[in-house]
Design a protein around this motif. Structure first.
Motif, PDB file in Angstrom:
ATOM      1  N   GLY A 174       0.790  -1.229   0.000  1.00 45.62           N
ATOM      2  CA  GLY A 174       0.000   0.000   0.000  1.00 45.62           C
ATOM      3  C   GLY A 174       0.814   1.266   0.000  1.00 45.62           C
ATOM      4  N   SER A 175       2.040   1.202   0.483  1.00 47.47           N
ATOM      5  CA  SER A 175       2.868   2.401   0.542  1.00 47.47           C
ATOM      6  C   SER A 175       3.928   2.437  -0.555  1.00 47.47           C
ATOM      7  N   ASN A 176       3.943   1.439  -1.425  1.00 50.83           N
ATOM      8  CA  ASN A 176       4.891   1.419  -2.533  1.00 50.83           C
ATOM      9  C   ASN A 176       4.588   2.568  -3.482  1.00 50.83           C
ATOM     10  N   LYS A 177       5.609   3.327  -3.865  1.00 54.30           N
ATOM     11  CA  LYS A 177       5.391   4.532  -4.674  1.00 54.30           C
ATOM     12  C   LYS A 177       4.764   4.229  -6.028  1.00 54.30           C
ATOM     13  N   TYR A 178       5.062   3.080  -6.610  1.00 55.19           N
ATOM     14  CA  TYR A 178       4.492   2.753  -7.918  1.00 55.19           C
ATOM     15  C   TYR A 178       3.000   2.442  -7.817  1.00 55.19           C
ATOM     16  N   PHE A 179       2.628   1.639  -6.814  1.00 54.16           N
ATOM     17  CA  PHE A 179       1.225   1.303  -6.620  1.00 54.16           C
ATOM     18  C   PHE A 179       0.431   2.523  -6.163  1.00 54.16           C
ATOM     19  N   ALA A 180       1.039   3.358  -5.320  1.00 57.11           N
ATOM     20  CA  ALA A 180       0.363   4.571  -4.853  1.00 57.11           C
ATOM     21  C   ALA A 180       0.108   5.522  -6.016  1.00 57.11           C
ATOM     22  N   THR A 181       1.100   5.693  -6.881  1.00 56.67           N
ATOM     23  CA  THR A 181       0.937   6.569  -8.045  1.00 56.67           C
ATOM     24  C   THR A 181      -0.140   6.039  -8.974  1.00 56.67           C
ATOM     25  N   ALA A 182      -0.127   4.739  -9.230  1.00 55.69           N
ATOM     26  CA  ALA A 182      -1.150   4.136 -10.086  1.00 55.69           C
ATOM     27  C   ALA A 182      -2.540   4.342  -9.491  1.00 55.69           C
ATOM     28  N   GLY A 183      -2.674   4.162  -8.176  1.00 57.32           N
ATOM     29  CA  GLY A 183      -3.965   4.355  -7.518  1.00 57.32           C
ATOM     30  C   GLY A 183      -4.477   5.777  -7.644  1.00 57.32           C
ATOM     31  N   VAL A 184      -3.586   6.745  -7.493  1.00 55.76           N
ATOM     32  CA  VAL A 184      -3.968   8.154  -7.626  1.00 55.76           C
ATOM     33  C   VAL A 184      -4.394   8.450  -9.061  1.00 55.76           C
ATOM     34  N   LEU A 185      -3.650   7.933 -10.035  1.00 51.19           N
ATOM     35  CA  LEU A 185      -4.000   8.161 -11.440  1.00 51.19           C
ATOM     36  C   LEU A 185      -5.370   7.574 -11.774  1.00 51.19           C
ATOM     37  N   VAL A 186      -5.653   6.392 -11.284  1.00 50.17           N
ATOM     38  CA  VAL A 186      -6.963   5.776 -11.535  1.00 50.17           C
ATOM     39  C   VAL A 186      -8.064   6.592 -10.864  1.00 50.17           C
TER      40      VAL A 186
END
Length: 74
Positions: free
Chosen positions: A55-67
């Motif tokens: 949940g705190s991984n920068k790649y997954f966090a960025t993808a979540g924000v973009l979605v």
């Protein structure tokens, strides 16, 4: 303000009655649909060993924000 969330469908049965801290510290395969093989790949590729890490991984966090932005705009 109290918040209630039903995570039964998002977690494996063994984690449904755990505290938030226990869930965050659980391996990623505690999430429904992820297997130990997925957990192994995430650990090898990105060093992710827990739901907290995922949940705190920068790649997954960025993808979540973009979605979320795309869903809000569309």
């Amino acid at each position: 303000m109290a918040v209630s969330v039903d995570l039964a469908k998002a977690l494996d049965k063994a984690y449904e009655d755990k505290t938030l801290e226990e869930i965050l510290d659980a391996p990623v395969d505690a999430l429904a649909g992820l297997t130990p093989k997925h957990a192994e790949a995430l650990q090898e590729l990105l060093g992710i060993t827990s739901i907290r890490d995922l949940g705190s991984n920068k790649y997954f966090a960025t993808a979540g924000v973009l979605v979320a932005l795309a869903n809000r705009a569309g």
